[in-house]
Write a protein that holds these residues in place. Structure first.
Motif, short mmCIF file in Angstrom:
data_model
loop_
_atom_site.label_atom_id
_atom_site.label_comp_id
_atom_site.label_asym_id
_atom_site.label_seq_id
_atom_site.Cartn_x
_atom_site.Cartn_y
_atom_site.Cartn_z
N VAL A 157 -4.52 -6.48 -3.07
CA VAL A 157 -3.34 -6.12 -2.30
C VAL A 157 -2.08 -6.65 -2.99
O VAL A 157 -1.08 -5.93 -3.13
CB VAL A 157 -3.43 -6.66 -0.86
CG1 VAL A 157 -2.12 -6.43 -0.12
CG2 VAL A 157 -4.58 -6.01 -0.11
N VAL A 161 1.18 -4.20 -4.23
CA VAL A 161 2.53 -4.21 -3.64
C VAL A 161 3.55 -4.91 -4.53
O VAL A 161 4.73 -4.95 -4.19
CB VAL A 161 2.51 -4.87 -2.24
CG1 VAL A 161 1.49 -4.19 -1.34
CG2 VAL A 161 2.23 -6.37 -2.33
N ALA A 192 0.94 -8.80 2.25
CA ALA A 192 0.88 -7.36 2.50
C ALA A 192 2.11 -6.62 1.99
O ALA A 192 2.16 -5.39 2.06
CB ALA A 192 0.70 -7.10 3.99
N ALA A 276 -0.61 -3.75 4.72
CA ALA A 276 -0.17 -3.27 3.40
C ALA A 276 -0.19 -1.75 3.35
O ALA A 276 0.74 -1.12 2.79
CB ALA A 276 -1.07 -3.85 2.31
#
Length: 285
Positions: A157, A161, A192, A276
């Motif tokens: 994750v 991002v 997230a 996320a």
């Protein structure tokens, strides 16, 4: 080994590392995995059922002022289990039986069970609690494998991002009155790909106001009331929208707080991944 788990999160972890067969006693809140419901219940809540969030807040505050416990430990049920290990906490009197109550009960029963307290305040401490439970139950390898998988998912994750704009997120741990998040939740929001604009990592959740929520200028409001599943959280989120206390036009998302936010167990990563995907959707296909 015969284990009594007085926390839903540690029950979840024990089953996840393969120690579920050794769990003989749980709390009335231990509902994951489903098999946990077949174990003997040794603690219940002193709180009446059916209370609204404002009534729960008032009940808890009044009990705290009077020095009364919110959970009842069934010493009779505990006596019949002949436990070798009792897992509890010393983190939050609202969350579970306090360790001092457990110590007193075991002394009264003449039980020599080891008492292990799990008090994580951060995501790293949650992962460490998995390893501690693994060491205490002879399943260190299984615990290490679980932690490695959790770290791998978190890193995936983080990588996805990285470099993206971070939407401002307000997560509500309670709705009447509103509470801003603490402990591991602000970290989850940051991982997230969001910016947690109320609440402090590693600290307790704090009471806030609707003016402060609006002044935070969130781009997303997440409703994650402690003790509620997704359906219950959705009802409370809908109520907030009807009351018009949230910033006008701000998206509101209800989550399963019990499963993936409030309980420091193995499913916090599910909450990170869900948020996320909401903040940074993958392109179609």
């Amino acid at each position: 080994m015969r284990i009594v788990s007085l926390l839903p999160s540690t029950t979840e972890i024990l089953f996840a590392i393969g120690a579920g067969e050794d769990v003989v006693g749980v709390t009335f809140e231990c509902d994951y995995p489903e098999e946990a419901r077949t174990r003997r219940i040794v603690s219940t809540s002193a709180m009446p059922e059916g209370l609204r969030p404002s009534e729960i807040d008032a009940f808890v505050a009044d009990a705290m002022r009077r020095g009364e416990d919110l959970y009842r430990l069934d010493a009779g049920a505990l006596a019949g289990l002949d436990a070798d290990l009792v897992v509890t906490q010393d983190l939050c009197a609202v969350c579970a039986v306090d360790v001092s109550v457990v110590d007193d009960a075991l002394a009264h029963l003449g039980c020599t069970a080891e008492v292990l307290t799990c008090d994580p305040h951060t995501l790293e401490e949650v992962l460490a609690s998995v390893e501690r439970l693994g060491a205490a139950t002879g399943r260190a390898d299984e615990a290490a494998a679980l932690v490695a998988d959790q770290r791998h998912r978190i890193e995936a994750v983080t990588g996805r991002v990285a470099g993206r704009a971070r939407p401002r997120v307000v997560l509500l741990e309670w709705t009447d009155p509103p509470f801003a998040p603490g402990h591991w939740i602000p970290e989850m929001i940051e991982i997230a790909g969001g910016e947690c604009v109320l609440g402090t990592p590693g600290e307790k959740s704090v009471r806030t106001t609707w003016d402060e929520v609006r002044d935070a200028r969130p781009e997303l409001v997440v409703v994650a009331p402690c003790g509620y599943d997704r359906d219950g959280a959705q009802e409370l989120a809908d109520e907030l929208v009807r009351r018009e206390v949230l910033p006008v036009g701000t998206p509101v998302h209800a989550v399963d707080a019990n499963a993936s936010w409030a309980r420091p167990g193995t499913r916090l990563v599910d909450g990170i991944e869900e948020l996320a995907a909401l903040l940074h959707p993958l392109p179609p296909g």
